[in-house]
Structures are given as C-alpha cells and as structure tokens.
Design a protein around this motif. Structure first.
Motif, PDB file in Angstrom:
ATOM      1  N   SER A  41     -26.487 174.118 -94.935  1.00 25.39           N
ATOM      2  CA  SER A  41     -25.938 174.852 -93.795  1.00 25.39           C
ATOM      3  C   SER A  41     -24.711 174.163 -93.192  1.00 25.39           C
ATOM      4  CB  SER A  41     -27.014 175.006 -92.703  1.00 25.39           C
ATOM      5  OG  SER A  41     -27.493 173.740 -92.287  1.00 25.39           O
ATOM      6  N   THR A  42     -24.519 172.886 -93.507  1.00 20.23           N
ATOM      7  CA  THR A  42     -23.357 172.158 -92.998  1.00 20.23           C
ATOM      8  C   THR A  42     -22.142 172.459 -93.868  1.00 20.23           C
ATOM      9  OG1 THR A  42     -24.794 170.360 -92.222  1.00 20.23           O
ATOM     10  CG2 THR A  42     -22.447 169.885 -92.425  1.00 20.23           C
ATOM     11  N   PRO A  43     -21.030 172.873 -93.285  1.00 17.36           N
ATOM     12  CA  PRO A  43     -19.834 173.177 -94.094  1.00 17.36           C
ATOM     13  C   PRO A  43     -19.388 171.955 -94.901  1.00 17.36           C
ATOM     14  CG  PRO A  43     -19.577 173.965 -91.843  1.00 17.36           C
ATOM     15  CD  PRO A  43     -20.817 173.131 -91.846  1.00 17.36           C
ATOM     16  N   LEU A  44     -18.887 172.200 -96.101  1.00 20.30           N
ATOM     17  CA  LEU A  44     -18.456 171.103 -96.966  1.00 20.30           C
ATOM     18  C   LEU A  44     -17.335 170.285 -96.336  1.00 20.30           C
ATOM     19  CD1 LEU A  44     -18.499 172.574-100.591  1.00 20.30           C
ATOM     20  CD2 LEU A  44     -19.812 170.625 -99.732  1.00 20.30           C
ATOM     21  N   LYS A  45     -16.488 170.942 -95.559  1.00 14.03           N
ATOM     22  CA  LYS A  45     -15.364 170.218 -94.958  1.00 14.03           C
ATOM     23  C   LYS A  45     -15.847 169.129 -94.001  1.00 14.03           C
ATOM     24  CE  LYS A  45     -14.714 173.359 -91.023  1.00 14.03           C
ATOM     25  NZ  LYS A  45     -13.760 174.216 -90.286  1.00 14.03           N
ATOM     26  N   THR A  46     -17.073 169.300 -93.471  1.00 11.11           N
ATOM     27  CA  THR A  46     -17.608 168.300 -92.545  1.00 11.11           C
ATOM     28  C   THR A  46     -17.810 166.962 -93.247  1.00 11.11           C
ATOM     29  OG1 THR A  46     -18.752 170.092 -91.391  1.00 11.11           O
ATOM     30  CG2 THR A  46     -19.460 167.859 -90.877  1.00 11.11           C
ATOM     31  N   LEU A  47     -18.090 166.973 -94.552  1.00 10.03           N
ATOM     32  CA  LEU A  47     -18.267 165.730 -95.303  1.00 10.03           C
ATOM     33  C   LEU A  47     -17.007 164.877 -95.251  1.00 10.03           C
ATOM     34  CD1 LEU A  47     -20.666 167.427 -96.448  1.00 10.03           C
ATOM     35  CD2 LEU A  47     -20.260 166.310 -98.636  1.00 10.03           C
ATOM     36  N   PHE A  48     -15.850 165.544 -95.145  1.00 12.86           N
ATOM     37  CA  PHE A  48     -14.586 164.820 -95.128  1.00 12.86           C
ATOM     38  C   PHE A  48     -14.123 164.505 -93.711  1.00 12.86           C
ATOM     39  CE2 PHE A  48     -14.888 167.010 -99.125  1.00 12.86           C
ATOM     40  CZ  PHE A  48     -14.429 166.080-100.045  1.00 12.86           C
ATOM     41  N   GLN A  49     -14.939 164.857 -92.723  1.00 16.29           N
ATOM     42  CA  GLN A  49     -14.625 164.550 -91.327  1.00 16.29           C
ATOM     43  C   GLN A  49     -15.559 163.494 -90.748  1.00 16.29           C
ATOM     44  OE1 GLN A  49     -15.050 168.431 -89.593  1.00 16.29           O
ATOM     45  NE2 GLN A  49     -13.032 169.134 -90.264  1.00 16.29           N
ATOM     46  N   ASN A  50     -16.689 163.289 -91.414  1.00 13.47           N
ATOM     47  CA  ASN A  50     -17.697 162.354 -90.924  1.00 13.47           C
ATOM     48  C   ASN A  50     -17.755 161.107 -91.787  1.00 13.47           C
ATOM     49  OD1 ASN A  50     -18.281 164.315 -89.072  1.00 13.47           O
ATOM     50  ND2 ASN A  50     -20.191 164.957 -90.025  1.00 13.47           N
ATOM     51  N   ASP A  51     -18.371 160.063 -91.252  1.00 20.64           N
ATOM     52  CA  ASP A  51     -18.546 158.851 -92.035  1.00 20.64           C
ATOM     53  C   ASP A  51     -19.770 158.962 -92.935  1.00 20.64           C
ATOM     54  OD1 ASP A  51     -20.793 158.386 -90.489  1.00 20.64           O
ATOM     55  OD2 ASP A  51     -19.919 156.773 -89.303  1.00 20.64           O
ATOM     56  N   PHE A  52     -20.096 157.881 -93.596  1.00 22.14           N
ATOM     57  CA  PHE A  52     -21.189 157.844 -94.576  1.00 22.14           C
ATOM     58  C   PHE A  52     -22.522 158.222 -93.955  1.00 22.14           C
ATOM     59  CE2 PHE A  52     -24.055 155.075 -97.287  1.00 22.14           C
ATOM     60  CZ  PHE A  52     -23.987 155.891 -98.405  1.00 22.14           C
ATOM     61  N   TRP A  53     -22.667 158.027 -92.647  1.00 18.66           N
ATOM     62  CA  TRP A  53     -23.945 158.239 -91.963  1.00 18.66           C
ATOM     63  C   TRP A  53     -23.988 159.571 -91.230  1.00 18.66           C
ATOM     64  CZ3 TRP A  53     -26.475 154.221 -93.875  1.00 18.66           C
ATOM     65  CH2 TRP A  53     -25.726 153.079 -94.194  1.00 18.66           C
ATOM     66  N   GLY A  54     -22.946 160.387 -91.388  1.00 21.12           N
ATOM     67  CA  GLY A  54     -22.928 161.695 -90.747  1.00 21.12           C
ATOM     68  C   GLY A  54     -22.353 161.694 -89.354  1.00 21.12           C
ATOM     69  N   THR A  55     -21.752 160.593 -88.928  1.00 22.26           N
ATOM     70  CA  THR A  55     -21.160 160.492 -87.594  1.00 22.26           C
ATOM     71  C   THR A  55     -19.667 160.817 -87.685  1.00 22.26           C
ATOM     72  OG1 THR A  55     -22.719 158.720 -87.053  1.00 22.26           O
ATOM     73  CG2 THR A  55     -20.807 158.990 -85.606  1.00 22.26           C
ATOM     74  N   PRO A  56     -19.149 161.645 -86.793  1.00 21.67           N
ATOM     75  CA  PRO A  56     -17.711 161.949 -86.829  1.00 21.67           C
ATOM     76  C   PRO A  56     -16.876 160.676 -86.776  1.00 21.67           C
ATOM     77  CG  PRO A  56     -18.839 163.451 -85.341  1.00 21.67           C
ATOM     78  CD  PRO A  56     -19.856 162.425 -85.757  1.00 21.67           C
ATOM     79  N   MET A  57     -15.861 160.608 -87.608  1.00 23.72           N
ATOM     80  CA  MET A  57     -15.013 159.416 -87.681  1.00 23.72           C
ATOM     81  C   MET A  57     -14.311 159.140 -86.358  1.00 23.72           C
ATOM     82  SD  MET A  57     -15.258 158.135 -90.772  1.00 23.72           S
ATOM     83  CE  MET A  57     -13.817 157.121 -90.971  1.00 23.72           C
ATOM     84  N   SER A  58     -14.149 160.172 -85.543  1.00 23.27           N
ATOM     85  CA  SER A  58     -13.438 159.997 -84.281  1.00 23.27           C
ATOM     86  C   SER A  58     -14.274 159.289 -83.221  1.00 23.27           C
ATOM     87  CB  SER A  58     -13.010 161.370 -83.734  1.00 23.27           C
ATOM     88  OG  SER A  58     -14.148 162.202 -83.558  1.00 23.27           O
ATOM     89  N   GLU A  59     -15.582 159.222 -83.411  1.00 23.78           N
ATOM     90  CA  GLU A  59     -16.441 158.602 -82.407  1.00 23.78           C
ATOM     91  C   GLU A  59     -16.449 157.086 -82.556  1.00 23.78           C
ATOM     92  OE1 GLU A  59     -20.321 160.214 -82.020  1.00 23.78           O
ATOM     93  OE2 GLU A  59     -19.639 162.302 -81.929  1.00 23.78           O
ATOM     94  N   GLU A  60     -16.565 156.414 -81.420  1.00 17.20           N
ATOM     95  CA  GLU A  60     -16.538 154.952 -81.436  1.00 17.20           C
ATOM     96  C   GLU A  60     -17.738 154.377 -82.183  1.00 17.20           C
ATOM     97  OE1 GLU A  60     -16.609 151.158 -78.352  1.00 17.20           O
ATOM     98  OE2 GLU A  60     -16.307 153.176 -77.584  1.00 17.20           O
ATOM     99  N   ARG A  61     -18.883 155.071 -82.102  1.00 19.65           N
ATOM    100  CA  ARG A  61     -20.088 154.552 -82.746  1.00 19.65           C
ATOM    101  C   ARG A  61     -20.045 154.698 -84.261  1.00 19.65           C
ATOM    102  NH1 ARG A  61     -24.087 158.786 -83.499  1.00 19.65           N
ATOM    103  NH2 ARG A  61     -23.202 160.800 -82.880  1.00 19.65           N
ATOM    104  N   SER A  62     -19.017 155.350 -84.775  1.00 21.09           N
ATOM    105  CA  SER A  62     -18.883 155.496 -86.225  1.00 21.09           C
ATOM    106  C   SER A  62     -18.648 154.145 -86.883  1.00 21.09           C
ATOM    107  CB  SER A  62     -17.718 156.430 -86.550  1.00 21.09           C
ATOM    108  OG  SER A  62     -17.442 156.401 -87.937  1.00 21.09           O
ATOM    109  N   HIS A  63     -19.244 153.931 -88.049  1.00 15.19           N
ATOM    110  CA  HIS A  63     -19.049 152.698 -88.810  1.00 15.19           C
ATOM    111  C   HIS A  63     -17.746 152.708 -89.595  1.00 15.19           C
ATOM    112  CE1 HIS A  63     -23.288 150.807 -88.877  1.00 15.19           C
ATOM    113  NE2 HIS A  63     -23.133 151.517 -87.783  1.00 15.19           N
ATOM    114  N   LYS A  64     -17.043 153.851 -89.570  1.00 16.93           N
ATOM    115  CA  LYS A  64     -15.753 154.010 -90.257  1.00 16.93           C
ATOM    116  C   LYS A  64     -15.891 153.857 -91.777  1.00 16.93           C
ATOM    117  CE  LYS A  64     -14.120 154.183 -86.083  1.00 16.93           C
ATOM    118  NZ  LYS A  64     -13.872 155.479 -85.440  1.00 16.93           N
TER     119      LYS A  64
END
Length: 977
Positions: free
Chosen positions: A60-83
């Motif tokens: 159900s998650t759009p494929l484009k989201t894989l390229f917006q989030n980090d390895f753990w599913g956290t948006p790259m823009s968030e500070e808590r992201s592991h990048k």
C-alpha cells in the motif's frame, strides 16, 4: 615498463573465465552447509525496525516513498533519520513481503543465496591475483568466516550482501576497460559507473570501489610502482619529459571515475539534505569525547576489527556504550596494539607499493580491499552510530582472505611445510564452518542473541536492556525487571534504562515505583539553568520520558492537568515532537476538551500527513464533536493511506450504517467484509455484518453472521441478545428461548434479556409464573425499572388479581407520570374492577397460567364497565361449579349473587377477548429505545518500548466502536481496542 604476463590485462580477462562448475558447486554447497540453520531464525535486533516496523515494505506504500525514506522507513528530512539511504535493499525486502509477508524464512533464504553469489563472484576476483587453488581457498575461507553471520543471518545484513555483489561486479567490469595498445574501452567504464551507483543505493560503502579501481589502474593495469610513479611525475614537473601516453590514458580514465564519484557524492549529500545523522554518546562514546581521547580510541578500534577477522572466537551483536572503554591516556597499554597494527599495515603497504612483481601486487590489492571499504565505518573522518559492527567487515574480509590464501600459497610451495600448511588450512576452514553453524543459532531469537552477547561483554547496558526487552515480550516482567535494573547499575546515567524500569514496574502494577523511575529518568534530562542561555541537544527518544510519565499519572483523574503539563513541556522542548501531540490529543478527549484535542491532532498531521492512524484519531474527535460527515471523511483519508487499516474499516462501516443512508450500506458491508478478512477471529466484525443484514431485512444472512460471532465468542452478549431478538421478530420465538437462556447464564443481570424472555414465556409458552420470575428479578436489580414494573402489572392482570394489578400500575405511573400508555392501562383495569358484581380473591393452583399478547393488557376493545369504589370480581372463564364454590368462600361479604351465565355466553365472552387481544398492536415495546450516543473509552497511550535504546513510539488507535441493537435501534459505545 613491461608487465609480468600474469598481470597483462588481456590475460586477466581470460583468467576471469577460468571458473568451472565444480568450483561453483563446491562453494554453494559449503555456503548451504554453513547457513542452512539460519532459515529457522526469526527477526531479531535491527530486523524489527527494518522489517516488522517498516511501512515501506507494504504494497500500500507508494514505491516513490522508498526513495524518500531511509533504510528504517523514516523520512530523510527528519532529524531522527539515520541518513542511511538504501532504497534498493528495501525494495528486495518489499519483494519478500509480496511473496511471504512477514514470514522470516524467505528473507533468510534470500540472504543465503546472495552470500553464495558474492562468494562465487569473489572467486572470480581472486583468480585475477592468485592461482586456482589459492583462489578457491580464499573463496572458501570467505564463505565460512564466522564474522559474516551478522551480515548473512541478520536480515538487515542484506545491505552488505547486495552492495558487495555490485561492488565486485563494478570492479570486474573495470578490469576490461583497457584495450589493445593501452587504448580505453568506454563501455566497461560506463557499466562500472552504473554499477557503482547501484552498489551505493544498496549501501553507502559501495562507492569505495572507485578507489580500488583507481589503485588497480595505476599499479596493476599500468604496472607502476610508487618510486617509478614519483620519478615519472618529477621528470614531467621539471620539464625533462612529456607525459607518457599510458599515463595520459590513465589520467583520462581516473578523471572520468573521479568526476562520476563526485557527482554521486553530491547527489548523496542532497538526499540527506546536507545533514549528518545525530547519535547519542551512548551509541558512540568516543565521538563526543575530547582530544586526544577521541583519536586514541578511534585508532585503537582498527586493531580490534582486525583481531575479529583473525580470531572470530568472541562475537557480539552490539559493541556500543561501555563495551570498549575509552583510551584517555597515552600510557594506556592498548596503545601498543594500535602501534603494532599500524607498523604491520605500513610494512605491507610499503611492500605492495615499492616493489614490482606478482606478490607485491596481490598484497596491495588485498590491503585496498581491507582498508578502502572500511573507511566510511572507521569513525576517522565522521562519526557513525556504532563503535564496532561485525557486518561492516563483510567486504574488508575479502582482502583478509586474499592475504591468508596468498600467505598459505607461499608456505605450501616449500616442501617442508606443504603437509603442515594443508593440515592447518583444513583445520581453520573446518573450525570456522562449525563456529558459523553454531553462531547462527544465536540469531534464533532476541533472547538467545542478547544472552550470547552478554557472555562476551557485560559492560554494555544496551545488552542488558535488550535481554530485558526480550523477556518483556514474553510477559516475563519479573525477570525483565532484573535485567533492566542491572542496566541502570552498569550505566547509571542511561535515561532509557530508567524508562525501561519504570515501564516494567507499571506492567507489574507497582505504580509508585514506576513513577519514581520515570522521575529519575526525567532528572537526567538537560536542566534549565536560571540566568544562563545555552543550547543542548536532546535525543528525540529520550523525550518519551515525559510521555510515559504523563501516561502513568493521567490514570489518576485528579492529576490530568499535571499530565497535560508534561505533554506541553515535551512540546516546548521539541515543537516537532509528534508523539506528544498525539498523546495530548487523547488526554484532552478524556478531559472533555474535543476542540483542543482536534487542534493537537491537526498539529501532529502538519508533521506527518501520511500517518493513517492520525487521520483515524481525528475522525474519533469529530465523532465526539457530533460531526459524523467530517468523521467519515477522515476515516476515508486513513483508508486511502492504508486500505487495510482495520479500525478505520470497522468504524467507518458502522458510521455509514448508522447514517441511515441506504446507498452507503453496500460500501459499509464491503468494509466490514474486508475487516473480517483482516481479523477473521474477531467476533465484532461478524456481529456487525449481522446488524447490517438485519437493516436490509436479510434475516437468513443475519442469522448466519450472528452464529459465527457466537461461535468465536460464546459469551458475546450483544450477539446472543440480537440473535434471540431476530428469532422473536421472525416468528421463531421458541428458537430464541435457548439463546436467551445462554445469555442469562453468562449475564444473569441482563435486564433486556429478562424482559424478552418474559415476553416469550407469556406469549408462546403460556408460562405466566416463569415470566413473573423474570420481571421480579428485574425489579430486584432495579426497583425503578418502568418496563419491568409495567410487565409485572400485566402478569398480575393475567393472574386475575386486578387489585394488585391496579396498585402495581399506580406505582408504575408514579415512576413515569408522563407515559400515557400506563395511564390508559390503569384505566382499563379500573374499568374491569368496576364491572364486577361481586368481590373475589383469585386463588390459582401453582403453575396455572393464562395467555397474553406480549406486555399488553386488555384495552378499549374490551367491554368497558364503569368503575366503582369497591372490590371487584375477576372476570372468570371457569365453570359454574367453581364460581359457586368461590361465592361460598366469600360468605357474608357477598350482598347479592350475580346471575349465572350460560356456557354459551361464557364462551362468547372468551372468544371476544381473544379476538380483541389478537387485533391489538403492540402498545409500547417492552424495551425502551436507548439513546444513541458515542462514548469514548478512556485510553492510555502505551509506554514506548525500548529496543537497542530506540524508544519506538507506536500510535495506538484509540478505540473500537461496537454497537448493540434492540428493536431496530442501535446503541453505540466505545470499547477499548
């Protein structure tokens, strides 16, 4: 310079094809023998965050989201992201999920296959620098090395495996870039750049293959040594010669490689938005240490990693926190290990760079494979979120295996050591294989993994925490508490450990101790210093201490404001703290402040508009605000984001059903069917499908759904009652009776069940005594129950005790003076009393009953007799003999005997009475229609769970709407999910 034949590029290309089927079969067989038991391991450690909690795996998650989030599913823009940007690795997880969802065996099988592929490709690389036997030995040693268990058996290690496949493929492609007469072949170079990009999208270290290609080009393909390279460059700089054509070709290729690499780096920096990940001092203590502690410790980690390759006897899944104490002095004995390591590494480097020949080139390439891929994880250039991680040694171990195989080759060439070298090598490979096989079992579960780690290292509070967490998942709170407490002793300033202790105390219902632990954790947070302005970085996970403490104290109604203050404090420290808004929204609903709750949820949605649970919660707020249309819109929005959102499916279906719009019923039914498909063991879904079928007058279908609900939950109160009601409404009253008996066996105080049972007993079974017991029991439980009281009056009427019926109706009318039907019934009884010509107290033998239509008493259709202020005779249908006997018992109290009626007249009166009763409509249904209302249950946001000191705050959907129906009216109520 003339190349040795062994390193001529054309010879290299030909040698790459020298892999036969036997070698491939041998390697694959060895990999299967070492890792077959990994198929029976579960999801452990980082797998939980990367697989179980990662919504990017869901279709159900759009494929484009894989390229917006980090390895753990956290948006790259968030500070808590592991990048950690690895979309292609996540894509393979998603493919696993597509075929087997969350069954771990398929994930482990694919990892094992990828490891076999890497081992085979590595064999091809080895044959560029080693002879056949040495290449096979290097590949076998790589395949069985125990340090790889974390990369192969741990599912998240797939990033290493995939990156290594494209890493080696890129290198092999580059080796074909030199054509005849030192010309440039551009196709392999273009393919190399593409494969480097793919490797980098699998894991960041993939980009380091460019450095290996550069070393290969200069020192292998062109045959330079460092002295020769310096001499040639010096002559050109002094103007004593021109650039050789071969060097010019080399420069062009290197420029293309470096430019491509720079472009990849720029793109990568743009992806992480020029922000490095933020780690706490617990993840990597040396990273926040002063000089020279930081440098001494980071340099010491290099020989530690080398020792793991050389002697993998003590492996540990986590090397953070206090595992490796900081080196704070130059006099620390461990600095000697660092010195020896760099001396040995320098000697090998000098040998590889200074001297020509096959051996030196093999050593040089082995050192490059060991050093360059390790640089991103070395902490030397930028800090990472760990101290030591065995999985990052996956590619560096290739260089180590080449060194070992090359050394074995040198020793075995001497006849004196040939047999001994074979024996030693066989022992190494065998012991490594057995160690790997045994090590795989450590990854079977989180408990076995962390317990094995504690055998190696007892100074890591994180390990104690994670063992406690594993026990907590098994509901073994007492044992879990011991490990959490030990974590606080090992690391007294660990905020997460104190939070874990507090949560466990709460699970053990030791509220006071839980609050003390949370207060201790709160005291470790950065404190405000009056009169001083300063900045302090706070880990988002540590702010959960405010959430957990507020969740604990808000159970006390008198401390709701205090809990709200804690939520607001967390928000003031981090305005983007989404979980604080969510928890505060729930609290505000509990405080009957739905408007403010709505504001809190809207603020949370500003931070995360793709959170289906947030839209669901907002829908609940709109229900509280009596805005069903807005609620339905938000439910629909939640389902757009997550079509399988179970609570949204269920509650939106109920909302559609209760809207009264017939056109919405098909969609409501569709959503309920989806819900039962997702939750086949939840009786509520089947029950509400039954309710929907009752709305559509599909009695057979309704009966089927109700029976399914009762089969799943034998004591399902609502389903039992509504099934009985369904039978009573479809002229199957006798079938309803055993259902009511079952209902009353589980719920003896079910008033509506008692009323319905009494109704059936009077109308169908003609059991007035049984009905009387039902109504009397109702009045025992609730003396002011108008329905029960009224129906008991009907029983008195049927028993011919008109005086008692009159008194009963007077009392009932006092309870409900505005109920017109009670006054009407009282008038009827009084009319019958006044119609009697003599007084008789009815005496009925036990068990004698008389039929009645429901809770109805004779109405205006009966013969009316004016009321008189004296006792009356009950209208009787018995024979004259009985009547005469009764009159004799009255004796002198009878002034005048009523003339005897003939049998024909008596039968005629009875006939009229029965006919009148049948013509009556139900005066008022026995059961009152209960007011429809939404009541939101008091729900507490669960404490965030600790895993690896990551306090994952999962939004808990607040409630589940159930409803009970009687006589076509639905009563909503909220039940805790």
């Amino acid at each position: 310079m003339i190349f040795p034949p062994r390193f001529c590029p054309q010879v290299l290309v030909e040698k790459m094809a020298d892999i036969n089927l036997k070698e491939v079969t041998l390697i694959i067989g060895v990999v299967a023998a070492c890792y077959w038991n990994s198929l029976f391991c579960g999801f452990v450690f980082d797998d939980v965050s990367a697989i179980l909690d990662n919504k990017d795996l869901h279709p159900s998650t759009p494929l484009k989201t894989l390229f917006q989030n980090d390895f753990w599913g956290t948006p790259m823009s968030e500070e808590r992201s592991h990048k950690s940007y690895r979309p292609l690795t996540v894509l393979t997880f998603r493919l696993n999920y597509l075929f087997s969802e969350l069954k771990p065996m398929s994930y482990h099988l694919l990892n094992m296959i990828f490891h076999a592929v890497v081992s085979v490709i590595f064999l091809k690389v080895c044959k560029l620098f080693l002879d056949n036997w040495s290449s096979v030995i290097a590949s076998l040693l790589f395949a069985v090395h125990p340090v790889h268990t974390e990369a192969v058996t741990g599912v998240v290690g797939r990033a290493e495996l995939l990156s290594s496949i494209f890493f080696l493929a890129a290198f092999l492609s580059y080796t074909k870039s030199k054509g005849p007469d030192n010309s440039i072949v551009w196709t392999p170079i273009a393919l190399t750049v593409f494969l480097v990009a793919v490797a980098t999208l699998c894991k960041e270290q993939g980009i380091t293959v460019v450095g290996i290609c550069c070393v290969y080009e200069v020192f292998i393909a062109q045959g330079y040594t460092l002295p020769l390279l310096c001499t040639t460059a010096g002559q050109f700089l002094r103007g004593k010669g021109s650039i050789p054509f071969s060097m010019l070709q080399t420069l062009i290729k290197l420029i293309v490689l470096m430019f491509s690499t720079l472009l990849l780096v720029v793109i990568r920096v743009q992806v992480i938005q020029s922000q490095l990940p933020v780690f706490t001092r617990f993840d990597n203590p040396a990273a926040v240490s002063p000089t020279p502690t930081r440098q001494l410790t980071f340099n010491y980690l290099l020989p530690v990693n080398a020792w793991l390759l050389l002697n993998p006897s003590e492996l540990c899944c986590d090397w953070t926190m206090g595992t490796i104490p900081l080196i704070e002095s130059f006099l620390d004995i461990r600095n000697l290990a660092t010195f020896i390591f760099f001396c040995f590494l320098g000697a090998l480097g000098v040998f590889g760079l200074r001297y020509p020949g096959n051996s030196s080139k093999t050593v040089l390439m082995a050192l490059c494979l060991m050093a360059l891929p390790f640089i991103p994880a070395s902490n030397l250039f930028f800090p990472v979120g760990f101290v030591v991680a065995e999985r990052v040694l996956y590619v560096p171990s290739m260089g180590f295996c080449i060194l070992v195989a090359h050394g074995w080759q040198k020793i075995s060439n001497k006849s004196v050591f040939k047999k001994l070298s074979w024996v030693c090598l066989s022992m190494v490979i065998l012991t490594h294989a057995l160690k790997t096989l045994h090590r795989n079992w450590d990854w079977e579960s989180e408990y076995t993994l962390f317990m094995s780690a504690l055998k190696v290292n007892k100074n890591n509070a994180k390990l104690w925490n994670n063992v406690g967490h594993a026990l907590e998942n098994e509901k073994n709170f007492e044992r879990a508490l011991k490990y959490f407490l030990q974590a606080t002793h090992v690391q007294p300033d660990d905020i997460g450990a104190h939070m874990n202790v507090g949560r466990t105390y709460k699970n053990l219902n030791r509220t006071k101790a839980a609050e003390e632990s949370y207060m201790m954790a709160k005291s470790l947070m950065p404190q405000i210093i009056p009169g001083k302005k300063y900045a302090a970085r706070i880990a988002p996970n540590h702010l959960n201490v405010y959430i957990n403490l507020a969740n604990l104290i808000r159970a006390n109604e008198s401390r709701l404001e205090e809990a709200d203050q804690l939520y607001r404090q967390a928000i003031s420290m981090r305005p983007d703290f989404k979980q604080a808004y969510i928890s505060r929204g729930e609290l505000l609903l509990k405080m009957n402040k739905p408007v403010k709750a709505k504001e809190a949820y809207l603020k949370a949605l500003e931070l995360d508009r793709n959170n289906a649970d947030l839209w669901y919660n907002l829908a609940i707020v709109h229900i509280e605000l009596k805005e069903p249309n807005e609620a339905l819109k938000n439910f629909n929005h939640a389902l757009e984001l997550n079509p399988k959102h179970k609570l949204a499916l269920f509650n939106s279906a109920i909302l559609m059903q209760e809207s009264g719009e017939v056109k919405l019923r098909p969609e409501a039914r569709k959503r309920l069917l989806s819900y039962v498909n997702e939750e086949p063991l939840d009786a509520n879904g089947y029950f509400n499908l039954g309710m929907l079928a009752m709305d559509d007058k599909k009695d057979t279908e309704a009966e089927m759904w109700m029976k399914k609900a009762i089969k799943l939950q034998a004591d399902f109160r609502s389903a039992l009652f509504n099934l009985a009601l369904l039978y009573s409404q479809t002229a199957k009253e006798l079938m309803a009776l055993p259902i009511l008996e079952e209902l009353l066996r589980y719920y003896p105080d079910h008033i509506k069940g008692l009323i319905l049972k009494g109704d059936i007993l009077m109308n169908q079974k003609k059991d007035i005594l049984g009905a009387k017991k039902c109504f009397e029991k109702i009045l025992e439980m609730d003396p002011s129950n108008v329905q029960g009281k009224h129906n008991l009056c009907v029983v008195y009427f049927e028993e011919k005790d008109l005086l008692k019926a009159e008194r009963c109706l007077v009392e009932t009318l006092a309870l409900a003076p505005h109920e017109e039907y009670i006054q009407r019934h009282l008038n009827i009884v009084r009319d019958k009393i006044s119609s009697s010509s003599f007084v008789e107290q009815p005496v009925f033998p036990a068990g004698k009953t008389s039929g009645i239509e429901g809770d109805k008493i004779p109405t205006e259709n009966e013969k009316e007799i004016k009321s008189k202020p004296r006792p009356i005779q009950v209208i009787k249908t018995s024979d004259n003999k009985s009547q005469s006997k009764s009159n004799k018992q009255l004796g002198k109290n009878t002034d005048k005997e009523t003339p005897h009626k003939t049998t024909k007249e008596i039968k005629e009166i009875e006939k009229k009475r029965v006919a009148a009763l049948k013509r009556l409509e139900e005066i008022e249904r026995i059961l009152n229609v209960e007011e429809r209302s939404f009541q939101r249950a008091d729900l507490e946001q669960p404490d965030s769970l600790t895993k690896e000191l990551h306090f994952t705050s999962r939004l808990r959907a607040p409630c589940l709407i159930l409803h009970i129906r009687y006589n076509g009216t639905t009563i909503f109520k909220m039940a805790q999910n």
